[in-house]
Design a protein around this motif. Structure first.
Motif, PDB file in Angstrom:
ATOM      1  N   MET A 166       0.819  -1.194   0.000  1.00  0.00           N
ATOM      2  CA  MET A 166       0.000   0.000   0.000  1.00  0.00           C
ATOM      3  C   MET A 166       0.868   1.265   0.000  1.00  0.00           C
ATOM      4  O   MET A 166       0.517   2.245  -0.637  1.00  0.00           O
ATOM      5  N   ASN A 167       1.995   1.222   0.714  1.00  0.00           N
ATOM      6  CA  ASN A 167       2.872   2.387   0.763  1.00  0.00           C
ATOM      7  C   ASN A 167       3.447   2.704  -0.610  1.00  0.00           C
ATOM      8  O   ASN A 167       3.659   3.867  -0.938  1.00  0.00           O
ATOM      9  N   HIS A 168       3.704   1.678  -1.408  1.00  0.00           N
ATOM     10  CA  HIS A 168       4.250   1.915  -2.737  1.00  0.00           C
ATOM     11  C   HIS A 168       3.222   2.609  -3.627  1.00  0.00           C
ATOM     12  O   HIS A 168       3.589   3.461  -4.436  1.00  0.00           O
ATOM     13  N   LEU A 169       1.971   2.260  -3.462  1.00  0.00           N
ATOM     14  CA  LEU A 169       0.914   2.888  -4.250  1.00  0.00           C
ATOM     15  C   LEU A 169       0.784   4.366  -3.890  1.00  0.00           C
ATOM     16  O   LEU A 169       0.646   5.211  -4.780  1.00  0.00           O
ATOM     17  N   ILE A 170       0.855   4.681  -2.609  1.00  0.00           N
ATOM     18  CA  ILE A 170       0.777   6.077  -2.174  1.00  0.00           C
ATOM     19  C   ILE A 170       1.949   6.869  -2.737  1.00  0.00           C
ATOM     20  O   ILE A 170       1.783   7.980  -3.243  1.00  0.00           O
ATOM     21  N   GLY A 171       3.137   6.296  -2.662  1.00  0.00           N
ATOM     22  CA  GLY A 171       4.311   6.969  -3.211  1.00  0.00           C
ATOM     23  C   GLY A 171       4.201   7.181  -4.709  1.00  0.00           C
ATOM     24  O   GLY A 171       4.562   8.244  -5.223  1.00  0.00           O
ATOM     25  N   PHE A 172       3.689   6.178  -5.417  1.00  0.00           N
ATOM     26  CA  PHE A 172       3.527   6.292  -6.866  1.00  0.00           C
ATOM     27  C   PHE A 172       2.537   7.392  -7.227  1.00  0.00           C
ATOM     28  O   PHE A 172       2.789   8.198  -8.130  1.00  0.00           O
ATOM     29  N   VAL A 173       1.416   7.426  -6.538  1.00  0.00           N
ATOM     30  CA  VAL A 173       0.395   8.436  -6.826  1.00  0.00           C
ATOM     31  C   VAL A 173       0.921   9.839  -6.519  1.00  0.00           C
ATOM     32  O   VAL A 173       0.684  10.785  -7.279  1.00  0.00           O
ATOM     33  N   LEU A 174       1.655   9.993  -5.419  1.00  0.00           N
ATOM     34  CA  LEU A 174       2.227  11.293  -5.090  1.00  0.00           C
ATOM     35  C   LEU A 174       3.261  11.725  -6.124  1.00  0.00           C
ATOM     36  O   LEU A 174       3.314  12.896  -6.519  1.00  0.00           O
ATOM     37  N   CYS A 175       4.093  10.794  -6.569  1.00  0.00           N
ATOM     38  CA  CYS A 175       5.073  11.116  -7.611  1.00  0.00           C
ATOM     39  C   CYS A 175       4.383  11.495  -8.915  1.00  0.00           C
ATOM     40  O   CYS A 175       4.789  12.456  -9.586  1.00  0.00           O
ATOM     41  N   LEU A 176       3.356  10.765  -9.272  1.00  0.00           N
ATOM     42  CA  LEU A 176       2.623  11.062 -10.493  1.00  0.00           C
ATOM     43  C   LEU A 176       1.991  12.446 -10.428  1.00  0.00           C
ATOM     44  O   LEU A 176       2.099  13.234 -11.373  1.00  0.00           O
ATOM     45  N   ALA A 177       1.387  12.776  -9.302  1.00  0.00           N
ATOM     46  CA  ALA A 177       0.771  14.093  -9.130  1.00  0.00           C
ATOM     47  C   ALA A 177       1.834  15.194  -9.132  1.00  0.00           C
ATOM     48  O   ALA A 177       1.635  16.267  -9.724  1.00  0.00           O
ATOM     49  N   GLY A 178       2.948  14.936  -8.479  1.00  0.00           N
ATOM     50  CA  GLY A 178       4.014  15.926  -8.422  1.00  0.00           C
ATOM     51  C   GLY A 178       4.618  16.220  -9.778  1.00  0.00           C
ATOM     52  O   GLY A 178       4.805  17.384 -10.156  1.00  0.00           O
ATOM     53  N   PHE A 179       4.918  15.178 -10.534  1.00  0.00           N
ATOM     54  CA  PHE A 179       5.497  15.390 -11.859  1.00  0.00           C
ATOM     55  C   PHE A 179       4.478  15.998 -12.823  1.00  0.00           C
ATOM     56  O   PHE A 179       4.843  16.784 -13.700  1.00  0.00           O
ATOM     57  N   ALA A 180       3.209  15.655 -12.668  1.00  0.00           N
ATOM     58  CA  ALA A 180       2.185  16.278 -13.514  1.00  0.00           C
ATOM     59  C   ALA A 180       2.075  17.767 -13.214  1.00  0.00           C
ATOM     60  O   ALA A 180       1.959  18.585 -14.139  1.00  0.00           O
ATOM     61  N   ALA A 181       2.124  18.135 -11.942  1.00  0.00           N
ATOM     62  CA  ALA A 181       2.072  19.557 -11.585  1.00  0.00           C
ATOM     63  C   ALA A 181       3.295  20.298 -12.109  1.00  0.00           C
ATOM     64  O   ALA A 181       3.184  21.419 -12.613  1.00  0.00           O
ATOM     65  N   LEU A 182       4.470  19.689 -11.988  1.00  0.00           N
ATOM     66  CA  LEU A 182       5.677  20.335 -12.504  1.00  0.00           C
ATOM     67  C   LEU A 182       5.646  20.463 -14.026  1.00  0.00           C
ATOM     68  O   LEU A 182       6.106  21.465 -14.586  1.00  0.00           O
TER      69      LEU A 182
END
Length: 61
Positions: free
Chosen positions: A1-17
């Motif tokens: 579950m922690n990997h999924l949270i990290g993946f979603v946060l990275c995806l959101a972060g890179f999309a915002a950037l």
């Protein structure tokens, strides 16, 4: 579950950037939003990436 949270946060972060780049803004909405919006997207993107890093770092502890 922690990997999924990290993946979603990275995806959101890179999309915002990515959306904070003027070239991508012109491609998506045909104009550049105000400078405050661009700065906010950069801060949100960087914050999401930092938060993703911290969740993965402390998940291993």
């Amino acid at each position: 579950m922690n990997h999924l949270i990290g993946f979603v946060l990275c995806l959101a972060g890179f999309a915002a950037l990515a959306f904070a780049m003027h070239r991508h803004q012109r491609d998506i909405i045909d104009r550049s939003p105000p400078l405050t919006t661009t700065r906010a997207l950069r801060m949100v993107g960087a914050g999401a990436l930092c938060f993703a890093l911290s969740t993965q770092h402390f998940a291993g502890s």
